[in-house]
Each structure stands twice: as C-alpha cells, then as structure tokens.
Design a protein around this motif. Structure first.
Motif, PDB file in Angstrom:
ATOM      1  N   THR A  47       0.565  -1.474  -0.071  1.00 15.76           N
ATOM      2  CA  THR A  47       0.354  -0.468  -0.077  1.00 15.76           C
ATOM      3  C   THR A  47       1.035   1.236  -0.026  1.00 15.76           C
ATOM      4  OG1 THR A  47      -1.739  -1.245   1.219  1.00 15.76           O
ATOM      5  CG2 THR A  47      -2.491   1.282   1.052  1.00 15.76           C
ATOM      6  N   ASP A  48       2.152   1.026   0.647  1.00 16.92           N
ATOM      7  CA  ASP A  48       2.804   2.363   0.952  1.00 16.92           C
ATOM      8  C   ASP A  48       3.522   2.750  -0.206  1.00 16.92           C
ATOM      9  OD1 ASP A  48       2.204   2.952   3.423  1.00 16.92           O
ATOM     10  OD2 ASP A  48       4.174   1.700   4.173  1.00 16.92           O
ATOM     11  N   THR A  49       4.085   1.466  -0.974  1.00 13.33           N
ATOM     12  CA  THR A  49       4.288   1.675  -2.963  1.00 13.33           C
ATOM     13  C   THR A  49       3.417   2.325  -3.808  1.00 13.33           C
ATOM     14  OG1 THR A  49       5.581  -0.634  -1.567  1.00 13.33           O
ATOM     15  CG2 THR A  49       5.604   0.099  -4.694  1.00 13.33           C
ATOM     16  N   VAL A  50       1.765   1.819  -3.513  1.00 13.61           N
ATOM     17  CA  VAL A  50       1.094   2.579  -4.596  1.00 13.61           C
ATOM     18  C   VAL A  50       0.817   4.005  -4.139  1.00 13.61           C
ATOM     19  CG1 VAL A  50      -1.523   2.171  -4.601  1.00 13.61           C
ATOM     20  CG2 VAL A  50      -0.054   0.191  -4.591  1.00 13.61           C
ATOM     21  N   SER A  51       0.735   3.670  -3.233  1.00 15.09           N
ATOM     22  CA  SER A  51       0.447   5.328  -2.212  1.00 15.09           C
ATOM     23  C   SER A  51       1.805   6.315  -3.607  1.00 15.09           C
ATOM     24  CB  SER A  51       1.107   5.350  -1.516  1.00 15.09           C
ATOM     25  OG  SER A  51       0.402   5.317  -0.585  1.00 15.09           O
ATOM     26  N   VAL A  52       3.207   6.080  -2.709  1.00 16.43           N
ATOM     27  CA  VAL A  52       4.061   7.014  -3.717  1.00 16.43           C
ATOM     28  C   VAL A  52       4.288   7.100  -5.138  1.00 16.43           C
ATOM     29  CG1 VAL A  52       6.564   6.795  -3.915  1.00 16.43           C
ATOM     30  CG2 VAL A  52       5.657   5.931  -1.600  1.00 16.43           C
TER      31      VAL A  52
END
Length: 108
Positions: A47-52
């Motif tokens: 999720t963090d990767t997608v947000s970035v």
C-alpha cells in the motif's frame, strides 16, 4: 482401591490427551496468527508503494499539464505572429501598388 487408582490414572491420561490437543491447537493458532501478521505487513508495504506511485503520477500529471499550457501559449503566440506577418505583407503589397502608381507618374 486399586480400581479407584486405575480410574484416576485413566482420568489423568484423558486430561493429558485433551491438554496436548489444546496445546497443539494453540500452537497452530500461533503459527496462523504470525502468518496473518506477516501478510498484513506485506500488504501495508504494498500500500505504501502504491501510494508513492500515485503521488509520483500526480506530480508527473501536473508537470504534463503545465507543459501543455506552455505549448498552447506558444501556439497562440505563433498564430498571433503569423496574423501580424500576414497583415504586414498585405500592407507591403498595398504600398507596392501605391509606389508603382507614383513611379508611373514620373516618366522620363
């Protein structure tokens, strides 16, 4: 009395088997809980990767929009320049006709 001791021994064995079953179930539950926690951690990382990625895409989209506006402004400036060039050409044509008329009056 021997019979009572045998019954007590059987009861203790039964309780021991139930305790072992409960311990095995608790161990299995602990393993599953650890797996769930690891999966949640992986999901959080993803999720963090997608947000970035989304934030970077938004920034890139803004930059693209700004570049499109600049190109549009450049095209408008070029169109305005072309209109002025056309008008100047028409004016030069008119002046050439007028000059030809004036020169035509001075025949030697």
């Amino acid at each position: 009395s021997v019979e009572a001791i045998g019954e007590i021994s059987t009861a203790i064995s039964s309780v021991n088997r139930v305790s072992q079953s409960i311990a095995a179930a608790v161990e299995q539950q602990s393993v599953v809980t650890k797996d769930i926690a690891a999966n949640m951690n992986d999901t959080s990382d993803a999720t963090d990767t997608v947000s970035v990625g989304v934030a970077q895409s938004a920034t890139a989209s803004q930059e693209i929009t700004q570049n499109i506006v600049r190109v549009d402004n450049g095209a408008k400036t070029t169109a305005d320049g072309a209109i002025k060039t056309q008008q100047a050409g028409e004016r030069v044509g008119t002046l050439a006709v007028e000059l030809a008329d004036l020169v035509g009056h001075f025949r030697v």
